[in-house]
Design a protein around this motif. Structure first.
Motif, PDB file in Angstrom:
ATOM      1  N   SER A   1      13.612 -16.695  -2.854  1.00  0.00           N
ATOM      2  CA  SER A   1      14.028 -17.250  -4.151  1.00  0.00           C
ATOM      3  C   SER A   1      13.567 -16.370  -5.307  1.00  0.00           C
ATOM      4  O   SER A   1      12.556 -15.680  -5.214  1.00  0.00           O
ATOM      5  CB  SER A   1      13.459 -18.665  -4.324  1.00  0.00           C
ATOM      6  N   ASP A   2      14.326 -16.417  -6.390  1.00  0.00           N
ATOM      7  CA  ASP A   2      14.001 -15.603  -7.566  1.00  0.00           C
ATOM      8  C   ASP A   2      12.612 -15.927  -8.113  1.00  0.00           C
ATOM      9  O   ASP A   2      11.892 -15.040  -8.555  1.00  0.00           O
ATOM     10  CB  ASP A   2      15.053 -15.810  -8.666  1.00  0.00           C
ATOM     11  N   GLU A   3      12.244 -17.193  -8.092  1.00  0.00           N
ATOM     12  CA  GLU A   3      10.934 -17.604  -8.601  1.00  0.00           C
ATOM     13  C   GLU A   3       9.801 -16.985  -7.778  1.00  0.00           C
ATOM     14  O   GLU A   3       8.826 -16.464  -8.332  1.00  0.00           O
ATOM     15  CB  GLU A   3      10.814 -19.126  -8.591  1.00  0.00           C
ATOM     16  N   ALA A   4       9.922 -17.011  -6.462  1.00  0.00           N
ATOM     17  CA  ALA A   4       8.890 -16.439  -5.597  1.00  0.00           C
ATOM     18  C   ALA A   4       8.815 -14.923  -5.778  1.00  0.00           C
ATOM     19  O   ALA A   4       7.728 -14.339  -5.764  1.00  0.00           O
ATOM     20  CB  ALA A   4       9.172 -16.781  -4.139  1.00  0.00           C
ATOM     21  N   VAL A   5       9.960 -14.278  -5.976  1.00  0.00           N
ATOM     22  CA  VAL A   5       9.986 -12.827  -6.213  1.00  0.00           C
ATOM     23  C   VAL A   5       9.291 -12.518  -7.529  1.00  0.00           C
ATOM     24  O   VAL A   5       8.483 -11.591  -7.614  1.00  0.00           O
ATOM     25  CB  VAL A   5      11.437 -12.287  -6.205  1.00  0.00           C
ATOM     26  N   ARG A   6       9.588 -13.293  -8.566  1.00  0.00           N
ATOM     27  CA  ARG A   6       8.945 -13.075  -9.878  1.00  0.00           C
ATOM     28  C   ARG A   6       7.436 -13.227  -9.778  1.00  0.00           C
ATOM     29  O   ARG A   6       6.680 -12.431 -10.341  1.00  0.00           O
ATOM     30  CB  ARG A   6       9.500 -14.060 -10.910  1.00  0.00           C
ATOM     31  N   ASP A   7       6.969 -14.252  -9.075  1.00  0.00           N
ATOM     32  CA  ASP A   7       5.525 -14.451  -8.902  1.00  0.00           C
ATOM     33  C   ASP A   7       4.885 -13.260  -8.202  1.00  0.00           C
ATOM     34  O   ASP A   7       3.819 -12.783  -8.614  1.00  0.00           O
ATOM     35  CB  ASP A   7       5.241 -15.719  -8.093  1.00  0.00           C
ATOM     36  N   ALA A   8       5.521 -12.775  -7.158  1.00  0.00           N
ATOM     37  CA  ALA A   8       4.981 -11.628  -6.420  1.00  0.00           C
ATOM     38  C   ALA A   8       4.950 -10.385  -7.303  1.00  0.00           C
ATOM     39  O   ALA A   8       3.972  -9.618  -7.281  1.00  0.00           O
ATOM     40  CB  ALA A   8       5.813 -11.363  -5.171  1.00  0.00           C
ATOM     41  N   MET A   9       5.977 -10.190  -8.105  1.00  0.00           N
ATOM     42  CA  MET A   9       6.044  -9.008  -8.974  1.00  0.00           C
ATOM     43  C   MET A   9       4.964  -9.056 -10.058  1.00  0.00           C
ATOM     44  O   MET A   9       4.394  -8.030 -10.409  1.00  0.00           O
ATOM     45  CB  MET A   9       7.421  -8.888  -9.634  1.00  0.00           C
TER      46      MET A   9
ATOM     47  N   GLY B   1       0.799  -1.222   0.000  1.00  0.00           N
ATOM     48  CA  GLY B   1       0.000   0.000   0.000  1.00  0.00           C
ATOM     49  C   GLY B   1       0.827   1.265   0.000  1.00  0.00           C
ATOM     50  O   GLY B   1       0.316   2.351  -0.298  1.00  0.00           O
ATOM     51  N   LYS B   2       2.108   1.149   0.308  1.00  0.00           N
ATOM     52  CA  LYS B   2       2.973   2.323   0.401  1.00  0.00           C
ATOM     53  C   LYS B   2       4.115   2.319  -0.607  1.00  0.00           C
ATOM     54  O   LYS B   2       4.709   3.364  -0.858  1.00  0.00           O
ATOM     55  CB  LYS B   2       3.593   2.396   1.797  1.00  0.00           C
ATOM     56  N   LEU B   3       4.448   1.135  -1.151  1.00  0.00           N
ATOM     57  CA  LEU B   3       5.643   1.009  -1.973  1.00  0.00           C
ATOM     58  C   LEU B   3       5.343   0.435  -3.347  1.00  0.00           C
ATOM     59  O   LEU B   3       4.383  -0.311  -3.524  1.00  0.00           O
ATOM     60  CB  LEU B   3       6.664   0.100  -1.276  1.00  0.00           C
ATOM     61  N   GLY B   4       6.222   0.751  -4.289  1.00  0.00           N
ATOM     62  CA  GLY B   4       6.116   0.224  -5.639  1.00  0.00           C
ATOM     63  C   GLY B   4       6.791  -1.128  -5.767  1.00  0.00           C
ATOM     64  O   GLY B   4       7.485  -1.603  -4.863  1.00  0.00           O
ATOM     65  N   ALA B   5       6.610  -1.734  -6.930  1.00  0.00           N
ATOM     66  CA  ALA B   5       7.128  -3.085  -7.168  1.00  0.00           C
ATOM     67  C   ALA B   5       8.648  -3.145  -7.090  1.00  0.00           C
ATOM     68  O   ALA B   5       9.206  -4.115  -6.576  1.00  0.00           O
ATOM     69  CB  ALA B   5       6.649  -3.585  -8.526  1.00  0.00           C
ATOM     70  N   THR B   6       9.327  -2.118  -7.548  1.00  0.00           N
ATOM     71  CA  THR B   6      10.792  -2.125  -7.518  1.00  0.00           C
ATOM     72  C   THR B   6      11.308  -2.201  -6.092  1.00  0.00           C
ATOM     73  O   THR B   6      12.199  -2.990  -5.775  1.00  0.00           O
ATOM     74  CB  THR B   6      11.351  -0.862  -8.204  1.00  0.00           C
ATOM     75  N   ARG B   7      10.757  -1.405  -5.229  1.00  0.00           N
ATOM     76  CA  ARG B   7      11.194  -1.390  -3.818  1.00  0.00           C
ATOM     77  C   ARG B   7      10.821  -2.708  -3.120  1.00  0.00           C
ATOM     78  O   ARG B   7      11.615  -3.242  -2.349  1.00  0.00           O
ATOM     79  CB  ARG B   7      10.552  -0.202  -3.118  1.00  0.00           C
ATOM     80  N   LEU B   8       9.647  -3.233  -3.413  1.00  0.00           N
ATOM     81  CA  LEU B   8       9.244  -4.508  -2.824  1.00  0.00           C
ATOM     82  C   LEU B   8      10.147  -5.642  -3.299  1.00  0.00           C
ATOM     83  O   LEU B   8      10.493  -6.531  -2.523  1.00  0.00           O
ATOM     84  CB  LEU B   8       7.782  -4.802  -3.137  1.00  0.00           C
ATOM     85  N   ARG B   9      10.542  -5.610  -4.577  1.00  0.00           N
ATOM     86  CA  ARG B   9      11.456  -6.626  -5.102  1.00  0.00           C
ATOM     87  C   ARG B   9      12.772  -6.578  -4.332  1.00  0.00           C
ATOM     88  O   ARG B   9      13.300  -7.608  -3.915  1.00  0.00           O
ATOM     89  CB  ARG B   9      11.739  -6.415  -6.582  1.00  0.00           C
ATOM     90  N   GLN B  10      13.290  -5.380  -4.104  1.00  0.00           N
ATOM     91  CA  GLN B  10      14.543  -5.239  -3.362  1.00  0.00           C
ATOM     92  C   GLN B  10      14.412  -5.784  -1.939  1.00  0.00           C
ATOM     93  O   GLN B  10      15.310  -6.457  -1.436  1.00  0.00           O
ATOM     94  CB  GLN B  10      14.965  -3.774  -3.306  1.00  0.00           C
ATOM     95  N   GLU B  11      13.306  -5.500  -1.279  1.00  0.00           N
ATOM     96  CA  GLU B  11      13.104  -5.978   0.087  1.00  0.00           C
ATOM     97  C   GLU B  11      13.001  -7.502   0.130  1.00  0.00           C
ATOM     98  O   GLU B  11      13.557  -8.134   1.034  1.00  0.00           O
ATOM     99  CB  GLU B  11      11.869  -5.331   0.712  1.00  0.00           C
ATOM    100  N   LEU B  12      12.311  -8.083  -0.840  1.00  0.00           N
ATOM    101  CA  LEU B  12      12.192  -9.546  -0.886  1.00  0.00           C
ATOM    102  C   LEU B  12      13.553 -10.189  -1.144  1.00  0.00           C
ATOM    103  O   LEU B  12      13.915 -11.183  -0.503  1.00  0.00           O
ATOM    104  CB  LEU B  12      11.188  -9.971  -1.954  1.00  0.00           C
ATOM    105  N   GLN B  13      14.310  -9.618  -2.056  1.00  0.00           N
ATOM    106  CA  GLN B  13      15.635 -10.164  -2.351  1.00  0.00           C
ATOM    107  C   GLN B  13      16.559 -10.029  -1.142  1.00  0.00           C
ATOM    108  O   GLN B  13      17.354 -10.928  -0.865  1.00  0.00           O
ATOM    109  CB  GLN B  13      16.232  -9.469  -3.577  1.00  0.00           C
ATOM    110  N   ALA B  14      16.444  -8.940  -0.403  1.00  0.00           N
ATOM    111  CA  ALA B  14      17.264  -8.747   0.790  1.00  0.00           C
ATOM    112  C   ALA B  14      16.937  -9.785   1.864  1.00  0.00           C
ATOM    113  O   ALA B  14      17.788 -10.117   2.692  1.00  0.00           O
ATOM    114  CB  ALA B  14      17.068  -7.338   1.342  1.00  0.00           C
ATOM    115  N   LYS B  15      15.719 -10.297   1.846  1.00  0.00           N
ATOM    116  CA  LYS B  15      15.321 -11.320   2.811  1.00  0.00           C
ATOM    117  C   LYS B  15      15.739 -12.722   2.372  1.00  0.00           C
ATOM    118  O   LYS B  15      15.506 -13.693   3.084  1.00  0.00           O
ATOM    119  CB  LYS B  15      13.801 -11.291   3.014  1.00  0.00           C
ATOM    120  N   GLY B  16      16.342 -12.825   1.184  1.00  0.00           N
ATOM    121  CA  GLY B  16      16.811 -14.121   0.708  1.00  0.00           C
ATOM    122  C   GLY B  16      15.729 -14.969   0.066  1.00  0.00           C
ATOM    123  O   GLY B  16      15.852 -16.186  -0.010  1.00  0.00           O
TER     124      GLY B  16
END
Length: 146
Positions: free
Chosen positions: A85-93, A68-83
């Protein structure tokens, strides 16, 4: 272990009780508390087998709290920082891209209330949205009211 000191498993459960954590996050946070080699891996394997550690829940939790506060780019960075997987990040994006414009518009309206009166103010609004991780195209559409 001295009385009153939490075990490694107790520390992990305490962290998981506060919010969802990915396995890499727990490894990073608990590594300094490991007493013997391999103990942390065994504890995390057990917690994962019992369903206490679940990557999908981590993704859902972060997206629910922050989308609700952030865009997809910032959320992708936060997910990647948490370790995550690339597949789960892609699905979320994929799911987040569909609502990116609407979410950016809501954030923009809440912060600014309406269109900019001059170029300087528009640039300020654009920087604000960019810092929140919204794409350039979405920012342009929001600030130019398309």
């Amino acid at each position: 272990m001295p009385f009153g000191q939490l075990s490694l498993k107790g520390r992990a459960l305490k962290l998981l009780a506060a919010r969802e954590h990915s396995r890499p996050e727990l490894e990073r946070k608990l590594a300094s508390h490991e007493q013997e080699p391999g103990e942390l891996a065994r504890v995390l394997d057990e917690l994962q087998a019992r369903g206490f550690i679940d990557e999908r829940r981590v993704v859902d939790s972060l997206v629910h709290r922050r989308a609700g506060k952030l865009g997809a780019t910032r959320l992708r960075q936060e997910l990647q920082a948490k370790g995550i997987s690339d597949e789960a990040v892609r699905d979320a994006m994929t799911h987040l891209q569909a609502s990116e414009l609407d979410r950016a518009r809501e954030v923009w309206l809440k912060k600014f209330g309406g269109p900019a009166s001059d170029a300087h103010e528009r640039a300020r609004q654009m920087r604000f949205l960019a810092a929140r991780g919204f794409s350039g195209e979405v920012i342009r559409r929001v600030t130019h009211q398309e």
